[in-house]
Design a protein around this motif. Structure first.
Motif, PDB file in Angstrom:
ATOM      1  N   LYS A 164      95.351  10.197  86.647  1.00 30.97           N
ATOM      2  CA  LYS A 164      96.664  10.163  85.846  1.00 30.97           C
ATOM      3  C   LYS A 164      97.446  11.493  85.865  1.00 30.97           C
ATOM      4  N   ILE A 165      98.294  11.807  86.749  1.00 35.31           N
ATOM      5  CA  ILE A 165      98.952  13.076  86.620  1.00 35.31           C
ATOM      6  C   ILE A 165     100.142  13.251  85.935  1.00 35.31           C
ATOM      7  N   SER A 166     100.409  14.363  85.256  1.00 41.08           N
ATOM      8  CA  SER A 166     101.520  14.321  84.219  1.00 41.08           C
ATOM      9  C   SER A 166     102.330  15.571  84.617  1.00 41.08           C
ATOM     10  N   ALA A 167     103.581  15.453  85.067  1.00 40.11           N
ATOM     11  CA  ALA A 167     104.588  16.586  85.150  1.00 40.11           C
ATOM     12  C   ALA A 167     105.386  16.992  84.136  1.00 40.11           C
ATOM     13  N   SER A 168     105.582  18.325  83.731  1.00 42.10           N
ATOM     14  CA  SER A 168     106.422  18.710  83.032  1.00 42.10           C
ATOM     15  C   SER A 168     107.924  18.927  83.344  1.00 42.10           C
ATOM     16  N   HIS A 169     108.823  18.710  82.367  1.00 45.34           N
ATOM     17  CA  HIS A 169     110.168  19.218  82.850  1.00 45.34           C
ATOM     18  C   HIS A 169     110.251  20.647  83.480  1.00 45.34           C
ATOM     19  N   PHE A 170     111.152  20.952  84.184  1.00 45.39           N
ATOM     20  CA  PHE A 170     111.077  22.423  84.931  1.00 45.39           C
ATOM     21  C   PHE A 170     111.319  23.344  83.846  1.00 45.39           C
ATOM     22  N   ARG A 171     112.045  23.183  82.721  1.00 47.89           N
ATOM     23  CA  ARG A 171     112.303  24.322  81.831  1.00 47.89           C
ATOM     24  C   ARG A 171     111.085  24.474  81.160  1.00 47.89           C
ATOM     25  N   ASP A 172     110.274  23.323  80.749  1.00 49.40           N
ATOM     26  CA  ASP A 172     108.816  23.482  80.046  1.00 49.40           C
ATOM     27  C   ASP A 172     108.083  24.359  81.028  1.00 49.40           C
ATOM     28  N   ARG A 173     108.198  24.137  82.356  1.00 45.37           N
ATOM     29  CA  ARG A 173     107.313  24.877  83.220  1.00 45.37           C
ATOM     30  C   ARG A 173     107.631  26.282  82.995  1.00 45.37           C
ATOM     31  N   VAL A 174     108.821  26.776  82.988  1.00 42.89           N
ATOM     32  CA  VAL A 174     109.069  28.223  82.654  1.00 42.89           C
ATOM     33  C   VAL A 174     108.395  28.712  81.686  1.00 42.89           C
ATOM     34  N   VAL A 175     108.463  27.924  80.428  1.00 42.95           N
ATOM     35  CA  VAL A 175     107.761  28.191  79.157  1.00 42.95           C
ATOM     36  C   VAL A 175     106.224  28.529  79.414  1.00 42.95           C
ATOM     37  N   HIS A 176     105.682  27.684  80.069  1.00 40.65           N
ATOM     38  CA  HIS A 176     104.099  27.533  80.554  1.00 40.65           C
ATOM     39  C   HIS A 176     103.869  28.963  81.138  1.00 40.65           C
ATOM     40  N   HIS A 177     104.662  29.356  82.294  1.00 41.11           N
ATOM     41  CA  HIS A 177     104.311  30.494  83.047  1.00 41.11           C
ATOM     42  C   HIS A 177     104.705  31.624  81.940  1.00 41.11           C
ATOM     43  N   ALA A 178     105.514  31.742  81.291  1.00 41.55           N
ATOM     44  CA  ALA A 178     105.774  32.723  80.054  1.00 41.55           C
ATOM     45  C   ALA A 178     104.699  33.187  79.316  1.00 41.55           C
ATOM     46  N   ILE A 179     103.907  31.969  78.883  1.00 41.75           N
ATOM     47  CA  ILE A 179     102.781  31.960  77.912  1.00 41.75           C
ATOM     48  C   ILE A 179     101.588  32.679  78.742  1.00 41.75           C
ATOM     49  N   CYS A 180     101.705  31.959  80.034  1.00 41.73           N
ATOM     50  CA  CYS A 180     100.535  32.534  80.940  1.00 41.73           C
ATOM     51  C   CYS A 180     100.545  34.215  81.370  1.00 41.73           C
ATOM     52  N   ASN A 181     101.711  34.591  81.333  1.00 45.12           N
ATOM     53  CA  ASN A 181     102.026  35.836  81.872  1.00 45.12           C
ATOM     54  C   ASN A 181     101.628  36.792  80.826  1.00 45.12           C
ATOM     55  N   ILE A 182     101.647  36.207  79.362  1.00 42.75           N
ATOM     56  CA  ILE A 182     101.178  37.036  78.384  1.00 42.75           C
ATOM     57  C   ILE A 182      99.768  37.252  77.859  1.00 42.75           C
ATOM     58  N   ILE A 183      99.234  35.811  77.916  1.00 38.12           N
ATOM     59  CA  ILE A 183      97.767  35.954  77.495  1.00 38.12           C
ATOM     60  C   ILE A 183      96.864  35.907  78.593  1.00 38.12           C
ATOM     61  N   GLU A 184      97.287  35.322  79.920  1.00 34.33           N
ATOM     62  CA  GLU A 184      96.115  35.470  80.935  1.00 34.33           C
ATOM     63  C   GLU A 184      95.583  36.760  80.977  1.00 34.33           C
ATOM     64  N   PRO A 185      96.178  37.820  81.178  1.00 33.96           N
ATOM     65  CA  PRO A 185      95.216  39.097  81.294  1.00 33.96           C
ATOM     66  C   PRO A 185      94.296  39.578  80.158  1.00 33.96           C
ATOM     67  N   ILE A 186      94.597  39.050  79.016  1.00 33.59           N
ATOM     68  CA  ILE A 186      93.647  39.156  77.817  1.00 33.59           C
ATOM     69  C   ILE A 186      92.403  38.409  78.112  1.00 33.59           C
ATOM     70  N   PHE A 187      92.594  37.015  78.564  1.00 32.32           N
ATOM     71  CA  PHE A 187      91.157  36.437  78.843  1.00 32.32           C
ATOM     72  C   PHE A 187      90.703  36.419  80.285  1.00 32.32           C
ATOM     73  N   GLU A 188      91.360  36.891  81.378  1.00 30.53           N
ATOM     74  CA  GLU A 188      91.188  36.959  82.615  1.00 30.53           C
ATOM     75  C   GLU A 188      90.042  38.237  82.731  1.00 30.53           C
ATOM     76  N   ALA A 189      90.193  39.194  81.921  1.00 33.90           N
ATOM     77  CA  ALA A 189      89.407  40.249  81.913  1.00 33.90           C
ATOM     78  C   ALA A 189      87.886  40.026  81.357  1.00 33.90           C
ATOM     79  N   ARG A 190      87.768  38.689  80.619  1.00 36.46           N
ATOM     80  CA  ARG A 190      86.541  38.624  79.969  1.00 36.46           C
ATOM     81  C   ARG A 190      85.642  37.339  80.804  1.00 36.46           C
TER      82      ARG A 190
END
Length: 443
Positions: A164-190
């Motif tokens: 079962k695949i679930s697709a988000s509304h496009f504006r929600d995908r923008v928010v998802h990318h905005a979150i990952c832009n900020i926190i991904e570097p914090i966890f990626e390094a670990r």
């Protein structure tokens, strides 16, 4: 209330943004400016009025950034100039991330990432037609706490097993990318080096190459050795929200950001409240790695296993000793149950000899060669059968078929598949030339 730079601003009663243009929202409330729209904001009678800067003011602003910009730069210790996390001790935590998430420039970057490869989609074009207004609206909803995720669009694929695949509304995908832009570097390094899914510079080929290197070290000249090939039962369906938020909260000490993440998690409705992440979301892919980084740390530091790698929820541990791997299998199962509220798949988790080939990322990997799994071969030939009918009905273009086959060919050539790929190309040529394919069964 805090503006996008983290400064205190006058509090406003939250008003839903529907019906207002982005510029009107910017006038009514202090949000943030963008690099493409420099403006001076003056409070007059409780209203924020935007006055365009003249040439002299622009020159002065470039020469001497305003105090708010200097404060904003000082409040970003979690990123260096290249965008990666700063080196620090293991207990380093990060605060005041939410204002950085809401910055216009971060949302613009998130839009660019979310729309990559999808610029011809109608929903992307509609969003882009009023891009600045859309981003200002999204920014204001985030800053005032009135942002809500739209219901997910869900569909089922059977290729080969049912998902079962679930697709988000496009504006929600923008928010998802905005979150990952900020926190991904914090966890990626670990993250450990040997986790390969959904990471830059990793992927399927890197997984296979690393496994080959491990296999050579374990087997030696004798060609012996064993592998614990493991799979987590219904992984995405069983991720526990409370456990995930606790893991994130060890590093991220920002209640607004964690609240936004909780909102996104809760938007995925499941039979068991508080569990599960939707397949298809960017955040799900990233959180999947954050969640199982706990397992990575246990295997590397608790079990002290040298030859371990993971691709999403599939992982392999190699050793010369079957008994050692059987013991590790039991301990991994206990760790998953006790710490992550997960369980090993009873049928897909077993200790097998390396000489018999190890199933990994769609291949069966032997010491000196790789074969595409039979289920993958049959699945692709079924796709060719569907293409045949769709071409005859005019539902797909020949170019679409060529692109799809080229993508599969790039994947299949990671193994010893020359003859198989020749058969596929013969079928495709016959199909596109209007003739009958030689075979749709495959070797």
């Amino acid at each position: 209330m805090m503006d996008s730079s983290g400064s205190e601003v006058q509090s406003h009663t939250p008003v839903h943004s529907a019906g207002f243009s982005g510029r009107e929202i910017q006038r009514r409330h202090i949000v943030s400016g963008s690099r493409n729209c420099e403006a001076a904001v003056m409070e007059i009678g409780g209203r924020a009025t935007v006055w365009p800067l003249g040439p002299q003011e622009r020159q002065l602003q470039r020469q001497q950034p305003p105090q708010r910009q200097r404060e904003q730069q000082a409040q970003k210790p979690f990123r260096n100039d290249s965008g990666f996390s700063q080196p620090g001790d293991e207990m380093q935590t990060f605060t005041n991330l939410f204002p950085a998430l809401c910055e216009y420039d971060n949302l613009l970057l998130a839009f660019q990432k979310a729309s990559k490869g999808k610029s011809k989609k109608a929903y992307v074009q509609r969003f882009q037609e009023n891009l600045q207004d859309e981003l200002f609206k999204l920014q204001w909803e985030l800053l005032t706490g009135i942002y809500k995720s739209a219901p997910l669009s869900t569909f089922t694929v059977r290729d080969p097993k049912t998902r079962k695949i679930s697709a988000s509304h496009f504006r929600d995908r923008v928010v998802h990318h905005a979150i990952c832009n900020i926190i991904e570097p914090i966890f990626e390094a670990r993250f450990i080096h040997d986790t390969f899914a959904n990471r830059k510079g990793k992927g399927t080929l890197a997984t296979l190459k690393r496994f080959d290197a491990f296999q050579r070290k374990v087997s030696g000249r004798s060609g012996g050795g064993f592998a614990l090939k493991a799979d987590i039962r219904h992984y995405f369906e069983n991720v526990d929200h409370a456990v995930l938020l606790e893991i994130l909260g060890r590093r991220v000490k920002d209640r607004q950001l964690l609240g936004l993440i909780s909102l996104i998690l809760e938007n995925h409705k499941t039979e068991t409240p508080g569990k599960g992440m939707p397949l298809g979301n960017l955040t799900s892919q990233f959180f999947a790695n954050v969640y199982l980084a706990e397992l990575d740390a246990f295997v590397k530091h608790g079990l002290k296993a040298r030859f371990y790698l993971r691709y999403v929820d599939d992982f392999v541990i190699l050793s010369r000793s079957r008994e050692e791997l059987e013991g590790w299998k039991a301990r991994v199962g206990e760790f998953l149950t006790g710490n992550l509220r997960l369980a090993l798949h009873p049928e897909k988790t077993k200790v097998i000899p390396l000489a018999g080939g190890v199933p990994l990322v769609g291949f069966r990997v032997f010491r000196f060669h790789r074969l595409l799994k039979r289920s993958n071969r049959l699945r692709f030939f079924r796709r060719l059968e569907r293409f045949k009918g769709s071409l005859q009905a005019g539902q797909v273009s020949p170019e679409h078929v060529r692109l799809s086959v080229a993508g599969w060919d790039g994947y299949a050539r990671m193994g010893n598949t020359f003859e198989l790929r020749q058969v596929v190309q013969e079928n495709v040529r016959a199909m596109l030339n209007g003739g009958e394919p030689h075979t749709l069964q495959g070797p």
